[in-house]
Design a protein around this motif. Structure first.
Motif, PDB file in Angstrom:
ATOM      1  N   GLU A 122       0.865  -1.184   0.000  1.00 17.16           N
ATOM      2  CA  GLU A 122       0.000   0.000   0.000  1.00 17.16           C
ATOM      3  C   GLU A 122       0.896   1.227   0.000  1.00 17.16           C
ATOM      4  OE1 GLU A 122      -2.764  -0.039   3.243  1.00 17.16           O
ATOM      5  OE2 GLU A 122      -3.391  -2.094   2.801  1.00 17.16           O
ATOM      6  N   LYS A 123       0.630   2.132  -0.911  1.00 17.41           N
ATOM      7  CA  LYS A 123       1.457   3.324  -1.073  1.00 17.41           C
ATOM      8  C   LYS A 123       0.740   4.536  -0.494  1.00 17.41           C
ATOM      9  CE  LYS A 123       3.824   5.822  -4.768  1.00 17.41           C
ATOM     10  NZ  LYS A 123       4.069   5.831  -6.216  1.00 17.41           N
ATOM     11  N   ASP A 124       1.480   5.339   0.263  1.00 14.53           N
ATOM     12  CA  ASP A 124       0.959   6.562   0.850  1.00 14.53           C
ATOM     13  C   ASP A 124       2.013   7.644   0.629  1.00 14.53           C
ATOM     14  OD1 ASP A 124      -1.009   7.923   2.166  1.00 14.53           O
ATOM     15  OD2 ASP A 124      -0.324   7.376   4.181  1.00 14.53           O
ATOM     16  N   SER A 125       1.629   8.770   0.017  1.00 16.21           N
ATOM     17  CA  SER A 125       2.588   9.821  -0.278  1.00 16.21           C
ATOM     18  C   SER A 125       2.003  11.184   0.032  1.00 16.21           C
ATOM     19  CB  SER A 125       3.005   9.753  -1.751  1.00 16.21           C
ATOM     20  OG  SER A 125       3.958  10.766  -2.033  1.00 16.21           O
ATOM     21  N   ASP A 126       2.854  12.070   0.556  1.00 16.24           N
ATOM     22  CA  ASP A 126       2.434  13.451   0.799  1.00 16.24           C
ATOM     23  C   ASP A 126       3.101  14.402  -0.191  1.00 16.24           C
ATOM     24  OD1 ASP A 126       5.051  13.720   1.650  1.00 16.24           O
ATOM     25  OD2 ASP A 126       4.559  14.090   3.739  1.00 16.24           O
ATOM     26  N   THR A 139       7.292   9.140   0.649  1.00 17.46           N
ATOM     27  CA  THR A 139       6.432   8.020   0.281  1.00 17.46           C
ATOM     28  C   THR A 139       6.633   6.901   1.286  1.00 17.46           C
ATOM     29  OG1 THR A 139       6.540   8.572  -2.068  1.00 17.46           O
ATOM     30  CG2 THR A 139       5.906   6.320  -1.513  1.00 17.46           C
TER      31      THR A 139
END
Length: 88
Positions: free
Chosen positions: A6-10, A14
């Protein structure tokens, strides 16, 4: 169970949250995800239940290249340390 990423980036950082069993056949996909993640990548290993030797060596290389490993269980952390020691 296989590996789930699962990828989460602001936009600057990342985080790739990994869960399940991580094996050699997952390394290329993870490498591609890391490359697409930009300059600051963190691997969250909180839900990784099993790894093999190739994965341990890959994770050690990731750390050497500046990729953060967070929520890494003790057995994986100890195994990474042993592999680094053997490589010296």
């Amino acid at each position: 169970m296989t590996l789930r990423i699962e990828k989460d980036s602001d936009g600057q950082t990342t985080t790739l949250r990994l869960s399940g069993r991580m094996r050699r056949e997952h390394i290329e996909e993870l490498r591609a995800q890391i490359k697409a993640g930009g300059t600051s990548v963190t691997l969250d290993l909180n839900e990784v239940s099993l790894v093999d030797l190739d994965v341990v060596r890959f994770l050690a290389t990731c750390e050497t290249e500046g990729i953060s490993l967070v929520h890494c269980c003790r057995y994986i952390r100890d195994w990474i340390a042993k592999e680094r020691f053997r490589g010296e």
